[in-house]
Write an enzyme that holds these catalytic residues in place. Structure first.
Site, PDB file in Angstrom:
ATOM      1  N   SER A   1       1.218   4.630  27.287  1.00 20.08           N
ATOM      2  CA  SER A   1       2.919   4.377  26.635  1.00 20.08           C
ATOM      3  C   SER A   1       2.658   2.890  25.722  1.00 20.08           C
ATOM      4  O   SER A   1       2.863   2.920  24.409  1.00 20.08           O
ATOM      5  CB  SER A   1       4.070   5.217  27.393  1.00 20.08           C
TER       6      SER A   1
ATOM      7  N   ASN B   1      -0.176   2.468  23.306  1.00 14.89           N
ATOM      8  CA  ASN B   1      -0.979   3.907  22.954  1.00 14.89           C
ATOM      9  C   ASN B   1       0.137   4.543  21.691  1.00 14.89           C
ATOM     10  O   ASN B   1       0.082   4.457  20.791  1.00 14.89           O
ATOM     11  CB  ASN B   1      -1.906   5.250  23.029  1.00 14.89           C
ATOM     12  N   TYR B   2       1.705   4.580  22.402  1.00 15.41           N
ATOM     13  CA  TYR B   2       2.271   5.082  21.693  1.00 15.41           C
ATOM     14  C   TYR B   2       4.335   4.813  21.046  1.00 15.41           C
ATOM     15  O   TYR B   2       4.894   4.995  20.516  1.00 15.41           O
ATOM     16  CB  TYR B   2       2.708   6.214  22.680  1.00 15.41           C
ATOM     17  N   LEU B   3       3.924   3.291  21.805  1.00 20.52           N
ATOM     18  CA  LEU B   3       4.755   2.072  21.820  1.00 20.52           C
ATOM     19  C   LEU B   3       4.244   1.277  20.006  1.00 20.52           C
ATOM     20  O   LEU B   3       3.626   0.556  20.505  1.00 20.52           O
ATOM     21  CB  LEU B   3       5.369   1.688  22.334  1.00 20.52           C
TER      22      LEU B   3
END
Ligand SMILES: *[C@@H]1O[C@H](CO)[C@@H](O)[C@H](O)[C@H]1NC(C)=O
Ligand SMILES: *[C@@H]1O[C@H](CO)[C@@H](O)[C@H](O)[C@H]1NC(C)=O
Ligand SMILES: *[C@@H]1O[C@H](CO)[C@@H](O)[C@H](O)[C@H]1NC(C)=O
Ligand SMILES: *[C@@H]1O[C@H](CO)[C@@H](O)[C@H](O)[C@H]1NC(C)=O
Ligand SMILES: CC(=O)N[C@H]1CO[C@H](CO)[C@@H](O)[C@@H]1O
Length: 581
Positions: free
Chosen positions: A535, A538-540
């Site tokens: 995360s 890739n997502y934060l």
């Protein structure tokens, strides 16, 4: 202070300008570069047969293997101590692929993996890795120099006017495929990649990479619409692998930045989308209802859209659109809650997704409808597939995909959690613990689980030993302080006063060290089954983390390691302490 702020604003606007400029540079004709020059990939070293003294036994008898069969046998021998080598699927796949590399004579003799004795090979590789640990400084220096030489020769390319680091210029050596979870292809032979497998991408007017002597590339392309430098197809999943620029490069950084900007755009219109899909739950058309319920899952549960890339056909993994009847259970009432849906399926990388959540009544009623007259193996959303859903998402918002919902929810959750969990008067280690907790909340949301690392118990024990030692140190130091105080009370001289001060400082220092260790232990324990890296990477939105660090004067190194700092260089440069996602 004001001039500082002014300067930082200037820097920011400079960077924003440049990011836009890069965007424009390419959006005019869709090309990503005008000039691209590189030296191609570095291949894995060729196989060196084992010394004669290292023997392989079949059914108790020594057998000299042909080099191709021996090479594949060594892959297995190296993994003998690993749990994989005991798994049935792994053994079966390995044996099947190994036999393909054998001579016909070997094939007729070696018919049962259980009769194979690889223990001498295994010992040999263990001794080799031991020897590597014992290398002299001189030997280590030579290896380092060789690596540096390769990096200089192959690790950079020229893209337009910039020299850029290449991410993965070394091609992975052959070996046995492991896969995550209980992958049905585990144990299969991951073939050696040769120059004949490689497609090169570079510009026509550049100095083209030379294949190794006597070899040819599969093809040389000049496609400036893509940013990869070389590609090949791996044999296990049939997926295409690429050699790309390093994440710190200009083009990658910009792509990353855009991803988070898209997620921020979603934040602005998510209320509208939610109102719409709620309305669609009542639609007369089945396909629209299904689409709207799927969208609700994607929004609420951060599910993937499904049917992603190569997966699905072999490993039986699913995403939202490919959910089957057998993957969900409906409970009108469960533990005080109404309208509960229980999900249980294998998601990406064969990671199990299990969740029980209460949903809105209308969603529940729709699900009951979708399930009517269906068998367990039927599709839950029979009027929906990934391409239909993706097309719909595009219509709702430019650039919208299921992943954008994940990015949005992950980033906003991190921001909220950081706000909730951080206390200004906390010490730095306590603040970092809060950060990791916020990060964990996101990882749980995205279902980023992991098996507890093998070394977990051991490293926990080591840490506990350190804590115990520190505690003893502390009580000793406290006793000494007490004695020094008593001494000072009796004598009232300067010398004893100094001693009291020294002892007091010692107690303080040890208390701090102890607290740090205790925080570390809590952190590690809570992290046991959660992978934070995915995360984080890739997502934060990294600007949230950077801003948090700036606000609380936490060194960025405490949050991001070197690779991560390279990837997020763009954010580290431009985020401000009051950044809001
Ligand atoms: C495998 O071979 C080694 C000798 O290289 C021997 O010590 C060992 O007992 C053998 N293992 C089995 C299971 O036969
Ligand atoms: C993010 O996902 C969680 C879990 O479903 C949900 O409860 C929360 O409302 C979502 N947050 C936002 C802002 O969408
Ligand atoms: C998805 O469904 C549409 C309409 O039924 C169909 O045209 C399309 O081929 C399907 N796509 C896939 C990937 O199955
Ligand atoms: C940084 O952390 C990631 C996990 O997020 C890890 O894969 C990587 O190896 C680390 N890099 C360094 C240089 O420590
Ligand atoms: C000209 C050409 O073959 N271009 C290809 C370059 O690679 C991308 C990604 O694999 C393909 O989509 C292009 O067709």
């Amino acid at each position: 202070h004001a001039p500082c702020q002014e300067a930082s604003k200037l820097i920011k606007s400079y960077l924003m300008c440049h990011l836009n400029e890069w965007e424009e540079e390419r959006s005019t004709d869709g090309s990503k570069w005008r000039f691209l020059e590189h030296n191609g990939p570095v291949f894995a070293p060729s196989y060196e047969p084992l010394p004669d003294k290292v023997k392989f036994f079949y059914d108790g008898k020594h057998m000299k293997l042909s080099p191709p069969a021996e090479e594949v046998a060594t892959f297995f021998a190296k993994m003998l101590d690993h749990e994989y080598s005991t798994k049935d699927i792994f053994r079966k796949n390995f044996f099947k692929d190994w036999r393909k590399e054998m001579t016909s004579e070997e094939k007729s003799k070696i018919t049962d993996l259980n009769k194979c004795n690889f223990s001498q090979m295994n010992d040999y590789f263990k001794a080799q890795s031991e020897a590597r640990k014992q290398m002299t400084k001189e030997e280590k220096r030579k290896i380092k120099e060789e690596n540096e030489r390769l990096l200089q020769e192959y690790g950079f390319c020229i893209m337009d006017n910039h020299k850029e680091r290449i991410g993965n210029f070394r091609i992975e050596p052959p070996g046995l495929f492991r896969g995550r979870g209980d992958h049905p292809k585990m144990g299969m032979l991951k073939r050696r990649i040769r120059p004949e497998d490689i497609i090169i991408n570079c510009s026509k007017d550049s100095k083209q990479p030379k294949p190794p002597p006597g070899k040819k590339w599969k093809e040389v392309r000049h496609d400036n619409k893509v940013t990869w430098l070389a590609s090949w197809t791996e044999n296990i999943q049939g997926s295409i692998k690429y050699i790309m620029l390093n994440p710190s490069s200009r083009i990658k950084g910009e792509k990353d930045w855009q991803k988070y900007e898209t997620a921020r755009r979603l934040k602005k219109c998510v209320d509208r989308l939610r109102t719409q899909y709620r309305d669609d739950w009542k639609s007369k058309e089945m396909r629209i209802r299904q689409r709207a319920v799927a969208l609700y899952f994607i929004d609420k549960l951060a599910l993937r859209a499904g049917n992603e890339k190569e997966e699905g056909e072999t490993a039986d993994t699913v995403g939202c659109c490919s959910l089957r009847v057998e993957h969900i259970q409906l409970y009108p009432k469960m533990d005080e809650q109404e309208f509960v849906v229980e999900f249980d399926f294998l998601g990406k990388d064969s990671i199990r997704y299990y969740n029980k959540i209460p949903v809105e009544k209308r969603v529940f009623k729709n699900l009951q409808l979708f399930l009517e007259n269906k068998q367990p193996e039927d599709d839950l959303f029979d009027r929906l597939n990934t391409s239909i859903l993706n097309k719909h998402l595009q219509e709702l918002m430019d650039g919208l995909t299921a992943k954008v919902f994940r990015t949005y929810n992950a980033s906003i959750t991190l921001q909220q959690q950081l706000k909730e969990l951080t206390t200004s008067d906390d010490s730095i280690p306590a603040k970092i613990l809060s950060y990791n907790r916020a990060n964990r909340a996101v990882a749980i949301l995205c279902n980023h689980q992991r098996a507890p690392p093998k070394t977990f118990e051991k490293s926990m024990q080591n840490l506990q030993t350190k804590i115990d030692e520190k505690q003893i140190q502390l009580s000793t130091a406290r006793k000494q302080l007490k004695a020094a105080k008593a001494d000072h009370k009796a004598s009232h001289d300067d010398k004893s006063k100094k001693t009291v001060e020294v002892k007091r400082k010692a107690v303080q220092r040890i208390e701090e060290q102890l607290m740090k260790l205790q925080v570390q232990a809590t952190d590690r324990e809570e992290n046991k089954q959660i992978a934070l890296g995915t995360s984080k990477l890739n997502y934060l939105d990294p600007r949230i983390s950077v801003a948090w660090c700036k606000k609380y004067a936490i060194p960025i190194e405490k949050i991001y390691n070197k690779t991560q700092r390279e990837k997020f260089a763009w954010a580290i440069d431009m985020a401000e302490k009051d950044y809001v996602f």
